[in-house]
Design a protein around this motif. Structure first.
Motif, PDB file in Angstrom:
ATOM      1  N   SER A 173       0.808  -1.215   0.000  1.00  0.00           N
ATOM      2  CA  SER A 173       0.000   0.000   0.000  1.00  0.00           C
ATOM      3  C   SER A 173       0.847   1.274   0.000  1.00  0.00           C
ATOM      4  O   SER A 173       0.561   2.213  -0.740  1.00  0.00           O
ATOM      5  N   ALA A 174       1.878   1.305   0.801  1.00  0.00           N
ATOM      6  CA  ALA A 174       2.688   2.521   0.889  1.00  0.00           C
ATOM      7  C   ALA A 174       3.428   2.774  -0.421  1.00  0.00           C
ATOM      8  O   ALA A 174       3.485   3.907  -0.905  1.00  0.00           O
ATOM      9  N   GLU A 175       3.947   1.709  -0.989  1.00  0.00           N
ATOM     10  CA  GLU A 175       4.591   1.847  -2.293  1.00  0.00           C
ATOM     11  C   GLU A 175       3.626   2.416  -3.325  1.00  0.00           C
ATOM     12  O   GLU A 175       4.001   3.245  -4.151  1.00  0.00           O
ATOM     13  N   ARG A 176       2.405   1.934  -3.274  1.00  0.00           N
ATOM     14  CA  ARG A 176       1.429   2.410  -4.256  1.00  0.00           C
ATOM     15  C   ARG A 176       1.195   3.900  -4.137  1.00  0.00           C
ATOM     16  O   ARG A 176       1.222   4.635  -5.119  1.00  0.00           O
ATOM     17  N   LEU A 177       0.963   4.333  -2.907  1.00  0.00           N
ATOM     18  CA  LEU A 177       0.660   5.751  -2.748  1.00  0.00           C
ATOM     19  C   LEU A 177       1.872   6.610  -3.091  1.00  0.00           C
ATOM     20  O   LEU A 177       1.746   7.646  -3.741  1.00  0.00           O
ATOM     21  N   ALA A 178       3.052   6.177  -2.671  1.00  0.00           N
ATOM     22  CA  ALA A 178       4.258   6.951  -2.982  1.00  0.00           C
ATOM     23  C   ALA A 178       4.450   7.031  -4.496  1.00  0.00           C
ATOM     24  O   ALA A 178       4.735   8.099  -5.043  1.00  0.00           O
ATOM     25  N   THR A 179       4.270   5.919  -5.169  1.00  0.00           N
ATOM     26  CA  THR A 179       4.397   5.897  -6.626  1.00  0.00           C
ATOM     27  C   THR A 179       3.399   6.848  -7.264  1.00  0.00           C
ATOM     28  O   THR A 179       3.726   7.597  -8.189  1.00  0.00           O
ATOM     29  N   PHE A 180       2.204   6.826  -6.737  1.00  0.00           N
ATOM     30  CA  PHE A 180       1.153   7.694  -7.253  1.00  0.00           C
ATOM     31  C   PHE A 180       1.521   9.162  -7.102  1.00  0.00           C
ATOM     32  O   PHE A 180       1.393   9.952  -8.049  1.00  0.00           O
ATOM     33  N   LEU A 181       2.004   9.537  -5.931  1.00  0.00           N
ATOM     34  CA  LEU A 181       2.365  10.933  -5.689  1.00  0.00           C
ATOM     35  C   LEU A 181       3.523  11.358  -6.590  1.00  0.00           C
ATOM     36  O   LEU A 181       3.514  12.448  -7.158  1.00  0.00           O
TER      37      LEU A 181
END
Lengths: 255, 255
Positions: A173-181
């Motif tokens: 989940s954290a990777e996803r959000l960081a990638t998104f940002l």
DNA sequence: CGGTAGGTTGACAATGGTCAAGCTCGGTGG
DNA sequence: CCACCGAGCTTGACCATTGTCAACCTACCG
């Protein structure tokens, strides 16, 4: 919150593009004669340089207000749309009612390409802020110059999709959000806006839907990133404080 | 690369297509004069009917053995490939070494379109069984007839990607696997093979990678579906026993 | 006939979802 | 101008699903 309060500009008028990065806008990039948003003329991107202006002038504009949809899944394919200004989301639905955001779109991107193959659109596309698009009627798909450019656009879209599949299939989940940002940041900077500070135009729920997470998880991650000094979050205003830190989160085991 | 009468043309000889569905093959569909796999001539699909034969004859074939890669991410884009026979997977990698299967490909599908936009491929594509592809040199992207067809192929690929995103973002594990099996079944039947019985050419790990699941979860789900009488699984042989039951699993809450 | 890649199964842990309560901000109407 | 309202957001407690680790099995290939 340590956050320079941005002047809340709410423009429903046509003339200037809506501010994307709460005032922190670099206007250094040169502009297309026909379009007035910085450095990113959709029509200019879509056609060879020598015909860009002609095409731009020939292009019909359409306004789409916030929450309005540009097209809906199932509607017959009649045109492509190049975003001139604004922000959109595309969603696809399962039979049982569930649906998912599959993309966010910003100025310079092309909408509706999913309709070419089946003669009808397969996604709903909705404006997340008042927006303007250039209509590219399907008849123009025969234009060889446009075609050549469109191949590249579609191909890049395929590559983008690969990235989303990777995100949804392999990342925590954290990777996803960081990638998104980081992805948003990159796209804003390509349009001449600040890479560090911007305004999210979508809700937590929409972010969650796109990332395959619940809205609560998205919210918790924002709080966590904030606590770790990676970002400064105040509602929909985001400031990236530690871009390398965010990049580190992007790598497994730093989730 | 010239494609006129190359010495290494492997003409469409009489060797039959490899058996895909362990002998249960319907050969009812008519075949393209130039290609010998049932009902699905890639070149025929790619060009207008009147030029299909000419194109097919001009097309250079390439054989790819099991485990060999057709192209790798980063290699410069030189051609598209239409699968004449066989089975492929495409994978994309993250910097940190993780990678993911993003597609399985079978006869009639087109590979390499991700390379058009950036002039280099972005995925690794590997044969999962001995395969043959028709080479479509990039120069032929200027052919208007090919272009028109390729637009549709790429657009449909975008739609397929939407489905995968939906699968990865919104479905539970059982839904994913059921959807995957139904999709395979559908694609086999479109090629004239049995819709109920087929041979999986990929490992549990590759299925898991594609579906965003661990190989153990895939294995457990196969066992469970078997126990529920939905499918009959023996290693890589699959027989769908209760297609409506599988469809029901596809709907939320029957996971 | 033994080695190895692939598959199955179980026990356990962790990630992320669900449910619930409460908060914040912006808009609206008294 | 203020009180209220509701959409959107945050946070906590708990739980389900799925991943991880480990052991073992099986089929296939030389």
């Amino acid at each position: 919150m340590a956050f320079a309060a941005p002047s809340r500009i709410r423009r429903h008028t046509t003339d200037p593009p809506p501010d994307v990065a709460s005032g922190i806008i670099s206007r250094s990039m040169k502009r297309c004669a026909a379009c007035d948003h910085p450095g990113f003329c959709p029509t200019g991107k879509l056609v060879a340089p020598e015909t860009a202006l002609a095409s731009a002038l020939a292009c019909t504009l359409k306004r789409v207000r916030r929450t309005e949809s540009l097209y809906r899944a199932g509607a017959s394919f009649d045109s492509l749309y190049a975003i001139r200004s604004g922000f959109f989301k595309s969603t696809v639905a399962l039979e049982d009612g569930r649906d998912q955001v599959i993309a966010f779109h910003m100025a310079g991107e092309v909408l509706g390409m999913d309709g070419i193959g089946t003669d009808s659109y397969t996604a709903d596309t909705t404006a997340l802020e008042d927006s303007e698009v250039c209509i590219i009627p399907r008849a123009r798909l025969n234009d060889p110059v446009l075609q050549r450019e469109l191949f590249k656009v579609m191909s890049r879209e395929l590559v983008r999709d690969q990235g989303v599949m990777l995100l949804l299939g392999s990342m925590g989940s954290a990777e996803r959000l960081a990638t998104f940002l980081l992805n948003l940041s990159q796209r804003f900077v390509a349009r001449g806006y600040s890479s560090q500070e911007f305004h999210l135009r979508m809700t937590r729920e929409e972010i969650g839907s796109y990332l395959g997470l619940s809205l609560e998880t998205v919210s918790r991650l924002f709080s966590r990133f904030h606590g770790e000094g990676l970002v400064c979050v105040a509602q929909k205003h985001i400031r990236i404080q530690d871009i390398d830190g965010l990049r580190a989160v992007t790598t497994a085991a730093n989730g």
